[in-house]
Design an enzyme around this catalytic site. Structure first.
Site, PDB file in Angstrom:
ATOM      1  N   ASN A  48       0.787  -1.144  -0.035  1.00  0.00           N
ATOM      2  CA  ASN A  48      -0.120  -0.044  -0.153  1.00  0.00           C
ATOM      3  C   ASN A  48       1.094   1.212   0.011  1.00  0.00           C
ATOM      4  O   ASN A  48       2.056   1.310   0.397  1.00  0.00           O
ATOM      5  CB  ASN A  48      -0.727  -0.109   1.178  1.00  0.00           C
ATOM      6  CG  ASN A  48      -2.137  -0.673   1.076  1.00  0.00           C
ATOM      7  OD1 ASN A  48      -2.599  -0.959  -0.100  1.00  0.00           O
ATOM      8  ND2 ASN A  48      -2.682  -1.441   2.121  1.00  0.00           N
TER       9      ASN A  48
ATOM     10  N   HIS B 237      -7.926   1.756  -3.953  1.00  0.00           N
ATOM     11  CA  HIS B 237      -7.999   0.864  -2.821  1.00  0.00           C
ATOM     12  C   HIS B 237      -7.561   1.824  -1.577  1.00  0.00           C
ATOM     13  O   HIS B 237      -6.235   1.901  -1.241  1.00  0.00           O
ATOM     14  CB  HIS B 237      -6.949  -0.215  -2.948  1.00  0.00           C
ATOM     15  CG  HIS B 237      -6.673  -1.074  -1.538  1.00  0.00           C
ATOM     16  ND1 HIS B 237      -7.676  -1.892  -1.076  1.00  0.00           N
ATOM     17  CD2 HIS B 237      -5.606  -1.100  -0.725  1.00  0.00           C
ATOM     18  CE1 HIS B 237      -7.190  -2.346  -0.136  1.00  0.00           C
ATOM     19  NE2 HIS B 237      -6.150  -2.040   0.219  1.00  0.00           N
TER      20      HIS B 237
HETATM   21  N1  LIG Z   1      -3.636  -4.104  -1.121  1.00  0.00           N
HETATM   22  C1  LIG Z   1      -4.202  -4.801  -0.229  1.00  0.00           C
HETATM   23  O1  LIG Z   1      -5.349  -5.229  -0.231  1.00  0.00           O
HETATM   24  C2  LIG Z   1      -3.368  -5.207   1.233  1.00  0.00           C
HETATM   25  C3  LIG Z   1      -4.031  -5.942   2.222  1.00  0.00           C
HETATM   26  C4  LIG Z   1      -3.378  -6.005   3.269  1.00  0.00           C
HETATM   27  C5  LIG Z   1      -1.958  -5.448   3.600  1.00  0.00           C
HETATM   28  N2  LIG Z   1      -1.701  -4.848   2.446  1.00  0.00           N
HETATM   29  C6  LIG Z   1       0.083  -3.929   2.608  1.00  0.00           C
HETATM   30  O2  LIG Z   1       0.729  -5.120   2.344  1.00  0.00           O
HETATM   31  C7  LIG Z   1       2.118  -4.659   2.917  1.00  0.00           C
HETATM   32  C8  LIG Z   1       2.454  -5.604   3.887  1.00  0.00           C
HETATM   33  O3  LIG Z   1       1.780  -5.827   4.968  1.00  0.00           O
HETATM   34  P1  LIG Z   1       2.201  -6.677   6.218  1.00  0.00           P
HETATM   35  O4  LIG Z   1       1.212  -6.808   7.131  1.00  0.00           O
HETATM   36  O5  LIG Z   1       2.770  -7.873   5.566  1.00  0.00           O
HETATM   37  O6  LIG Z   1       3.531  -5.958   6.788  1.00  0.00           O
HETATM   38  P2  LIG Z   1       4.699  -6.390   7.565  1.00  0.00           P
HETATM   39  O7  LIG Z   1       5.502  -5.445   8.190  1.00  0.00           O
HETATM   40  O8  LIG Z   1       4.269  -7.708   8.474  1.00  0.00           O
HETATM   41  O9  LIG Z   1       5.678  -7.262   6.642  1.00  0.00           O
HETATM   42  C9  LIG Z   1       6.580  -6.562   5.635  1.00  0.00           C
HETATM   43  C10 LIG Z   1       7.778  -7.497   5.224  1.00  0.00           C
HETATM   44  O10 LIG Z   1       8.496  -6.578   4.196  1.00  0.00           O
HETATM   45  C11 LIG Z   1       9.790  -6.972   4.571  1.00  0.00           C
HETATM   46  N3  LIG Z   1      10.668  -5.989   3.927  1.00  0.00           N
HETATM   47  C12 LIG Z   1      10.614  -4.799   4.136  1.00  0.00           C
HETATM   48  N4  LIG Z   1      11.774  -3.922   3.206  1.00  0.00           N
HETATM   49  C13 LIG Z   1      12.239  -5.166   2.503  1.00  0.00           C
HETATM   50  C14 LIG Z   1      13.371  -5.250   1.555  1.00  0.00           C
HETATM   51  N5  LIG Z   1      13.893  -4.157   1.208  1.00  0.00           N
HETATM   52  N6  LIG Z   1      13.264  -6.462   0.781  1.00  0.00           N
HETATM   53  C15 LIG Z   1      12.659  -7.431   1.351  1.00  0.00           C
HETATM   54  N7  LIG Z   1      11.826  -7.507   2.005  1.00  0.00           N
HETATM   55  C16 LIG Z   1      11.525  -6.238   2.656  1.00  0.00           C
HETATM   56  C17 LIG Z   1       9.827  -6.793   5.957  1.00  0.00           C
HETATM   57  O11 LIG Z   1      11.136  -7.394   6.589  1.00  0.00           O
HETATM   58  C18 LIG Z   1       8.641  -7.564   6.471  1.00  0.00           C
HETATM   59  O12 LIG Z   1       8.647  -9.147   6.798  1.00  0.00           O
HETATM   60  C19 LIG Z   1       1.624  -3.387   3.784  1.00  0.00           C
HETATM   61  O13 LIG Z   1       2.048  -2.433   2.747  1.00  0.00           O
HETATM   62  C20 LIG Z   1       0.268  -3.269   3.738  1.00  0.00           C
HETATM   63  O14 LIG Z   1      -0.416  -2.173   3.839  1.00  0.00           O
HETATM   64  C21 LIG Z   1      -2.364  -4.512   1.463  1.00  0.00           C
END
Ligand SMILES: NC(=O)c1ccc[n+]([C@@H]2O[C@H](COP(=O)([O-])OP(=O)(O)OC[C@H]3O[C@@H](n4cnc5c(N)ncnc54)[C@H](O)[C@@H]3O)[C@@H](O)[C@H]2O)c1
Length: 290
Positions: free
Chosen positions: A121, A173
């Site tokens: 997001n 979204h």
């Molecule tokens: N589009 C949708 O419908 C929807 C729904 C739910 C969540 N999301 C989004 O999905 C994303 C992830 O959510 P989450 O709850 O899993 O977050 P989270 O913080 O649990 O996980 C994110 C992961 O990304 C990893 N990461 C960060 N930088 C990185 C890099 N440079 N290289 C590799 N890995 C890296 C982190 O180590 C972490 O494990 C967020 O942006 C959230 O808002 C979108």
């Protein structure tokens, strides 16, 4: 099918869990900057995979040279903790745009040329940012968009004893999403249904501090539509060259990516057109802050 997932947080690990038992998937490439977390998620996945009907999967960890051979990349890195202090999606954009700048050169260097399903997001803005940073063909990038919001709207319709198939969310979204409902309802009834999809994610987040069970099967749904070329239009976020922006609209997908956006009679309604225009403008405003 070879699948790659970047970001094994709540969302990425739940997607890996949802996909790993699928017959069509032969290889799963997993990436996360936290090596120990990635290793732990891998072990946890394997402990269940052994009971699957299709346990023979080649799982590779943090090897960007493998990414070049993947068919589909699921992009979901981030830092969801940002939202515990600020409920502003722009705060998340500051972090996820930086992360995307870090990861994009690695994707480019790998030679990856498959389809990207982007979830991070703000979904529409990040899908567009990936296109720009990777200099990637637009038809190969698909934001998960309002598939999840549509699920929420349909649950609200079911709860109110309406036909769930009569509603779809399009546009951003996010806050400005548009509920297109093919039922004879008053504006206040429609607004009440819309609020269930618009704020549904926040009501979960406020308690769990993340959401994952809704998006993971939504990704499987998108993946199946691509792989099986079902021809069914899904409200995914795709590029509109006239607007130069990604937003959700019913779209047919194939193994080549976006086939076409599909117009439907209700969109002739001027009020929906106006709402969609506002939604597109909001995505553009957010994009311009990068
Ligand atoms: N589009 C949708 O419908 C929807 C729904 C739910 C969540 N999301 C989004 O999905 C994303 C992830 O959510 P989450 O709850 O899993 O977050 P989270 O913080 O649990 O996980 C994110 C992961 O990304 C990893 N990461 C960060 N930088 C990185 C890099 N440079 N290289 C590799 N890995 C890296 C982190 O180590 C972490 O494990 C967020 O942006 C959230 O808002 C979108």
């Amino acid at each position: 099918m070879k699948i790659a997932i970047i970001g094994l947080g709540h969302v990425g690990s739940t997607i890996a869990y949802t996909l790993q038992g699928q017959k069509e998937i032969s290889d799963i490439f997993l990436y996360d900057k936290q090596e120990d977390k990635l290793q732990a998620e891998y072990q946890d996945l394997r402990d269940g995979l052994i009971l699957s009907e299709y346990p023979e999967k080649n799982i590779v960890l943090n090897d960007y040279s493998a990414l070049g051979s993947a068919d589909i990349l699921i992009y979901c890195p981030g830092d969801i903790k940002v939202l515990e202090h600020e409920s502003d999606r722009l705060a998340e954009l500051r972090v996820t745009s930086r992360i995307t700048r870090e990861i994009a050169p690695k994707i480019s260097k790998s030679g990856f040329s498959g389809l990207i399903i982007s979830i991070t997001n703000p979904c529409d803005v990040i899908a567009g940012y990936l296109k720009e940073l990777l200099n990637y063909p637009a038809h190969k990038i698909i934001g998960s968009g309002t598939v999840l919001d549509t699920n929420r709207l349909r649950n609200a319709l079911i709860d109110a004893d309406y036909d769930a198939s009569k509603g779809m969310i399009i546009g951003e979204h996010g806050e400005t999403q548009v509920a297109v409902i093919d039922l004879d309802l008053s504006k206040s009834q429609k607004d009440e249904l819309l609020s269930k999809s618009r704020y549904g994610g926040w009501s979960i987040f406020n308690v769990k501090k993340y959401t994952a069970f809704g998006i993971a099967p939504s990704v499987l749904y998108i993946l199946k539509s691509i792989w099986n070329e079902t021809g069914q239009p899904l409200p995914v976020s795709t590029y509109d060259s006239k607007e130069d922006i990604f937003y959700s609209y019913p779209t047919i997908l194939s193994r080549e990516g976006v086939v076409s956006k599909v117009d439907f009679p209700l969109m002739n309604d001027l009020s929906y057109k106006e709402e969609l225009k506002k939604s597109i403008e909001r995505i553009r405003e957010n994009k311009d802050t990068i």
